[in-house]
Design a protein around this motif. Structure first.
Motif, PDB file in Angstrom:
ATOM      1  N   LEU A  63      -5.545   5.845  -7.224  1.00 27.67           N
ATOM      2  CA  LEU A  63      -5.457   6.329  -8.084  1.00 27.67           C
ATOM      3  C   LEU A  63      -6.307   5.618  -9.885  1.00 27.67           C
ATOM      4  CD1 LEU A  63      -2.078   4.558  -7.266  1.00 27.67           C
ATOM      5  CD2 LEU A  63      -2.877   6.851  -6.567  1.00 27.67           C
ATOM      6  N   ASN A  64      -6.921   5.690 -10.684  1.00 23.66           N
ATOM      7  CA  ASN A  64      -7.355   5.094 -11.648  1.00 23.66           C
ATOM      8  C   ASN A  64      -9.381   5.629 -11.752  1.00 23.66           C
ATOM      9  OD1 ASN A  64      -5.076   3.732 -12.333  1.00 23.66           O
ATOM     10  ND2 ASN A  64      -5.516   2.024 -11.494  1.00 23.66           N
ATOM     11  N   SER A  65      -9.560   6.160 -10.806  1.00 21.84           N
ATOM     12  CA  SER A  65     -11.351   6.679 -10.801  1.00 21.84           C
ATOM     13  C   SER A  65     -10.187   8.053 -11.600  1.00 21.84           C
ATOM     14  CB  SER A  65     -11.797   6.496  -9.020  1.00 21.84           C
ATOM     15  OG  SER A  65     -12.228   7.743  -9.830  1.00 21.84           O
ATOM     16  N   LYS A  66     -11.016   8.881 -12.460  1.00 18.23           N
ATOM     17  CA  LYS A  66     -11.040   9.721 -13.119  1.00 18.23           C
ATOM     18  C   LYS A  66     -11.683  11.154 -12.586  1.00 18.23           C
ATOM     19  CE  LYS A  66     -10.907   8.432 -17.758  1.00 18.23           C
ATOM     20  NZ  LYS A  66     -10.945   8.781 -19.684  1.00 18.23           N
ATOM     21  N   ASN A  67     -13.232  10.698 -11.788  1.00 15.49           N
ATOM     22  CA  ASN A  67     -13.815  11.382 -10.893  1.00 15.49           C
ATOM     23  C   ASN A  67     -12.868  11.561  -9.176  1.00 15.49           C
ATOM     24  OD1 ASN A  67     -15.348  12.914  -8.985  1.00 15.49           O
ATOM     25  ND2 ASN A  67     -16.975  12.955 -10.796  1.00 15.49           N
ATOM     26  N   VAL A  68     -13.219  12.740  -9.275  1.00 12.40           N
ATOM     27  CA  VAL A  68     -11.806  12.407  -7.779  1.00 12.40           C
ATOM     28  C   VAL A  68     -12.250  12.281  -6.376  1.00 12.40           C
ATOM     29  CG1 VAL A  68     -10.307  13.932  -6.399  1.00 12.40           C
ATOM     30  CG2 VAL A  68     -10.109  14.355  -8.554  1.00 12.40           C
ATOM     31  N   PHE A  69     -14.185  12.321  -7.221  1.00 10.81           N
ATOM     32  CA  PHE A  69     -15.120  12.013  -5.385  1.00 10.81           C
ATOM     33  C   PHE A  69     -15.276  10.696  -5.325  1.00 10.81           C
ATOM     34  CE2 PHE A  69     -19.774  11.249  -4.757  1.00 10.81           C
ATOM     35  CZ  PHE A  69     -19.631  11.727  -3.503  1.00 10.81           C
ATOM     36  N   TYR A  70     -15.029   9.551  -6.280  1.00  9.31           N
ATOM     37  CA  TYR A  70     -14.955   8.851  -6.615  1.00  9.31           C
ATOM     38  C   TYR A  70     -14.187   7.426  -5.836  1.00  9.31           C
ATOM     39  CZ  TYR A  70     -19.847   8.909  -9.328  1.00  9.31           C
ATOM     40  OH  TYR A  70     -20.847   8.949  -9.947  1.00  9.31           O
ATOM     41  N   SER A  71     -12.957   8.409  -6.057  1.00  9.75           N
ATOM     42  CA  SER A  71     -11.808   8.261  -5.182  1.00  9.75           C
ATOM     43  C   SER A  71     -11.619   8.392  -3.630  1.00  9.75           C
ATOM     44  CB  SER A  71     -10.087   9.047  -5.753  1.00  9.75           C
ATOM     45  OG  SER A  71      -9.850   9.327  -6.981  1.00  9.75           O
ATOM     46  N   LEU A 109       0.386  -1.212   0.014  1.00  9.10           N
ATOM     47  CA  LEU A 109       0.462   0.648  -0.663  1.00  9.10           C
ATOM     48  C   LEU A 109       1.024   1.174  -0.282  1.00  9.10           C
ATOM     49  CD1 LEU A 109      -3.014  -0.885   2.878  1.00  9.10           C
ATOM     50  CD2 LEU A 109      -3.292  -0.586   0.105  1.00  9.10           C
ATOM     51  N   VAL A 110       1.912   0.965   0.927  1.00 13.16           N
ATOM     52  CA  VAL A 110       2.998   2.189   0.348  1.00 13.16           C
ATOM     53  C   VAL A 110       3.143   2.523  -0.041  1.00 13.16           C
ATOM     54  CG1 VAL A 110       5.302   3.466   1.352  1.00 13.16           C
ATOM     55  CG2 VAL A 110       3.685   2.098   2.640  1.00 13.16           C
ATOM     56  N   ALA A 111       3.687   1.745  -1.523  1.00 12.80           N
ATOM     57  CA  ALA A 111       4.083   1.631  -2.661  1.00 12.80           C
ATOM     58  C   ALA A 111       2.939   2.120  -3.188  1.00 12.80           C
ATOM     59  CB  ALA A 111       4.818   0.192  -3.237  1.00 12.80           C
ATOM     60  N   VAL A 112       2.378   1.744  -3.364  1.00 12.53           N
ATOM     61  CA  VAL A 112       0.473   2.803  -4.472  1.00 12.53           C
ATOM     62  C   VAL A 112       0.282   3.970  -4.176  1.00 12.53           C
ATOM     63  CG1 VAL A 112      -1.944   2.837  -4.673  1.00 12.53           C
ATOM     64  CG2 VAL A 112      -0.710   0.194  -4.594  1.00 12.53           C
ATOM     65  N   GLY A 113       0.291   4.227  -2.791  1.00 11.03           N
ATOM     66  CA  GLY A 113       0.647   5.189  -2.168  1.00 11.03           C
ATOM     67  C   GLY A 113       1.359   6.591  -2.559  1.00 11.03           C
ATOM     68  N   LEU A 114       2.895   5.968  -2.670  1.00  7.89           N
ATOM     69  CA  LEU A 114       4.106   6.690  -3.737  1.00  7.89           C
ATOM     70  C   LEU A 114       3.944   6.721  -4.972  1.00  7.89           C
ATOM     71  CD1 LEU A 114       6.457   7.121  -1.985  1.00  7.89           C
ATOM     72  CD2 LEU A 114       7.461   5.315  -2.462  1.00  7.89           C
ATOM     73  N   TYR A 115       3.718   5.454  -5.746  1.00  9.14           N
ATOM     74  CA  TYR A 115       3.945   5.941  -7.602  1.00  9.14           C
ATOM     75  C   TYR A 115       2.338   6.415  -7.274  1.00  9.14           C
ATOM     76  CZ  TYR A 115       2.105   4.124 -12.552  1.00  9.14           C
ATOM     77  OH  TYR A 115       2.041   4.214 -13.184  1.00  9.14           O
ATOM     78  N   GLY A 116       0.754   6.996  -6.870  1.00 14.69           N
ATOM     79  CA  GLY A 116      -0.127   7.805  -7.008  1.00 14.69           C
ATOM     80  C   GLY A 116       0.816   9.547  -6.763  1.00 14.69           C
ATOM     81  N   ILE A 117       1.078   9.396  -5.563  1.00  9.52           N
ATOM     82  CA  ILE A 117       1.571  11.043  -5.291  1.00  9.52           C
ATOM     83  C   ILE A 117       2.504  11.342  -6.764  1.00  9.52           C
ATOM     84  CG2 ILE A 117       3.376  12.126  -3.870  1.00  9.52           C
ATOM     85  CD1 ILE A 117       2.272  11.126  -1.355  1.00  9.52           C
ATOM     86  N   ILE A 118       3.650  10.270  -7.593  1.00  7.23           N
ATOM     87  CA  ILE A 118       5.052  10.633  -8.382  1.00  7.23           C
ATOM     88  C   ILE A 118       3.606  11.068  -9.810  1.00  7.23           C
ATOM     89  CG2 ILE A 118       6.336  10.075 -10.238  1.00  7.23           C
ATOM     90  CD1 ILE A 118       7.668   8.402  -7.145  1.00  7.23           C
ATOM     91  N   VAL A 119       2.707  10.529 -10.021  1.00  5.09           N
ATOM     92  CA  VAL A 119       2.267   9.498 -11.108  1.00  5.09           C
ATOM     93  C   VAL A 119       1.010  11.215 -11.452  1.00  5.09           C
ATOM     94  CG1 VAL A 119       3.254   7.830 -11.857  1.00  5.09           C
ATOM     95  CG2 VAL A 119       0.279   8.543 -11.356  1.00  5.09           C
ATOM     96  N   SER A 120       0.159  11.512 -10.220  1.00  3.71           N
ATOM     97  CA  SER A 120      -0.331  11.995 -10.342  1.00  3.71           C
ATOM     98  C   SER A 120      -0.295  13.603 -10.545  1.00  3.71           C
ATOM     99  CB  SER A 120      -1.701  12.042  -8.767  1.00  3.71           C
ATOM    100  OG  SER A 120      -2.172  11.127  -8.848  1.00  3.71           O
ATOM    101  N   LYS A 121      -1.006  14.288 -11.580  1.00  3.56           N
ATOM    102  CA  LYS A 121      -1.232  15.978 -11.591  1.00  3.56           C
ATOM    103  C   LYS A 121      -2.508  16.751 -11.052  1.00  3.56           C
ATOM    104  CE  LYS A 121       0.382  17.744 -14.937  1.00  3.56           C
ATOM    105  NZ  LYS A 121       0.894  18.218 -16.800  1.00  3.56           N
ATOM    106  N   ASN A 122      -3.413  16.053 -10.546  1.00  5.02           N
ATOM    107  CA  ASN A 122      -4.247  16.544  -9.490  1.00  5.02           C
ATOM    108  C   ASN A 122      -4.025  16.905  -7.948  1.00  5.02           C
ATOM    109  OD1 ASN A 122      -7.052  16.569  -7.702  1.00  5.02           O
ATOM    110  ND2 ASN A 122      -7.592  17.028  -9.959  1.00  5.02           N
ATOM    111  N   VAL A 123      -3.760  17.886  -7.476  1.00  7.69           N
ATOM    112  CA  VAL A 123      -3.864  18.567  -6.086  1.00  7.69           C
ATOM    113  C   VAL A 123      -4.771  17.174  -5.086  1.00  7.69           C
ATOM    114  CG1 VAL A 123      -3.266  20.228  -4.502  1.00  7.69           C
ATOM    115  CG2 VAL A 123      -3.772  20.737  -6.568  1.00  7.69           C
ATOM    116  N   ILE A 124      -6.029  17.051  -5.571  1.00  6.63           N
ATOM    117  CA  ILE A 124      -6.448  15.990  -4.695  1.00  6.63           C
ATOM    118  C   ILE A 124      -5.628  14.836  -4.557  1.00  6.63           C
ATOM    119  CG2 ILE A 124      -9.121  15.313  -3.962  1.00  6.63           C
ATOM    120  CD1 ILE A 124      -9.875  18.405  -4.516  1.00  6.63           C
ATOM    121  N   ARG A 125      -6.122  14.227  -5.482  1.00  4.54           N
ATOM    122  CA  ARG A 125      -5.391  12.632  -6.183  1.00  4.54           C
ATOM    123  C   ARG A 125      -4.501  13.327  -4.954  1.00  4.54           C
ATOM    124  NH1 ARG A 125      -6.343   9.912 -10.546  1.00  4.54           N
ATOM    125  NH2 ARG A 125      -8.549  10.209  -9.421  1.00  4.54           N
ATOM    126  N   VAL A 126      -2.966  13.723  -5.238  1.00  7.27           N
ATOM    127  CA  VAL A 126      -1.939  13.653  -4.602  1.00  7.27           C
ATOM    128  C   VAL A 126      -2.190  13.322  -2.879  1.00  7.27           C
ATOM    129  CG1 VAL A 126      -0.040  15.500  -3.609  1.00  7.27           C
ATOM    130  CG2 VAL A 126       0.122  15.311  -6.318  1.00  7.27           C
TER     131      VAL A 126
END
Lengths: 95, 166
Positions: free
Chosen positions: B28-36, A15-32
């Motif tokens: 990580l994969n969902s396009k809509n952040v609300f569903y994330s 899970l740490v690896a998945v989260g780290l990958y998300g931080i690296i590849v995401s361009k959206n602030v909320i997703r980070v």
């Protein structure tokens, strides 16, 4: 019991690896922010697994209660910063 | 054929570990952040169950805290606050070497933890009561508890300020 401790230890590292990958590849602030929440959850699971393996069963409970309380505070502060960013830039994408 | 408690523990662990990994990937994969954010709630619940599954007598109290405080407050706050934004759709950048780098660092972390814990001994399980936990919080950890209460109060004020918008 130790076996399940090691299994959850492995899961927390995945899970740490998945989260780290998300931080690296995401361009959206909320997703980070959400990716950092994955790492928080994984680190709590990691803490409990290690405590189970080494035999410290009681101490991580108090520590983790403070950790999730502070995580709640951190999320609200980060979200306020995101709202300010959105009002200034008009977008949630980071460069 | 009856399920023993150890087998049941492993079965519950298997189910909720799959749920947690699927939730994390969906975040990580969902396009809509609300569903994330909704998937983050599922991740939080499955992590709470996994922690309780490790040692039910000792850790079930913490699991209740995790569901109440983390899933109930943090994730609900995140989900509700996202209504503010218009463009919730997110795009992802393709960074090819990052996946390999993350996988390698995870393997290194796993090996170092396993090597570090190889000499540990088996623990003895002792049940934790809410009374004991409250006594310890208020006697031994009163100062961090005060800091946490102040932080949560300021968070409450900040949330009200955000809700008022102007």
């Amino acid at each position: 019991m130790i076996l399940i401790g090691y299994m959850s230890l492995s899961l927390s590292i995945v899970l740490v690896a998945v989260g780290l990958y998300g931080i690296i590849v995401s361009k959206n602030v909320i997703r980070v922010l959400l990716s950092s929440e994955i790492i928080l959850n994984a680190s709590l699971l990691f803490l409990f697994s290690v405590s189970l393996i080494v035999g410290l069963l009681y101490k991580p409970i108090i520590f983790s209660i403070f950790a999730i309380g502070m995580a709640l505070t951190e999320v609200v502060v980060a979200f306020a910063a995101i709202i300010l960013y959105y009002r200034q830039k008009g977008s949630l994408e980071v460069d | 054929m009856f399920l023993t408690s150890d087998i049941l523990q492993v079965v519950i662990f298997g189910i909720f570990s799959i749920v947690s990994i699927i939730s994390a990937i969906f975040i990580l994969n969902s396009k809509n952040v609300f569903y994330s954010a909704v998937a983050l709630a599922f991740l939080g619940i499955s992590i709470a169950v996994l922690i309780a599954d490790l040692a039910p007598a000792s850790y079930s109290i913490y699991s209740a805290f995790h569901i109440l405080l983390y899933v109930g407050a943090t994730v609900v706050f995140l989900s509700v606050s996202m209504v503010i934004f218009k463009d919730l759709y997110a795009k992802q950048e393709q960074v090819t070497p990052s996946g390999i780098a993350v996988a390698v660092s995870a393997v290194v972390l796993f090996l170092s933890v396993i090597l570090g814990l190889s000499s540990s001994s088996s623990p003895e399980i002792s049940p934790v009561s809410l009374q004991q936990l409250a006594d310890d919080l208020l006697s031994g950890f009163w100062f961090p508890a005060v800091v946490l209460v102040i932080a949560l109060l300021t968070t409450l004020i900040e949330a009200i300020t955000l809700a008022r918008r102007d």
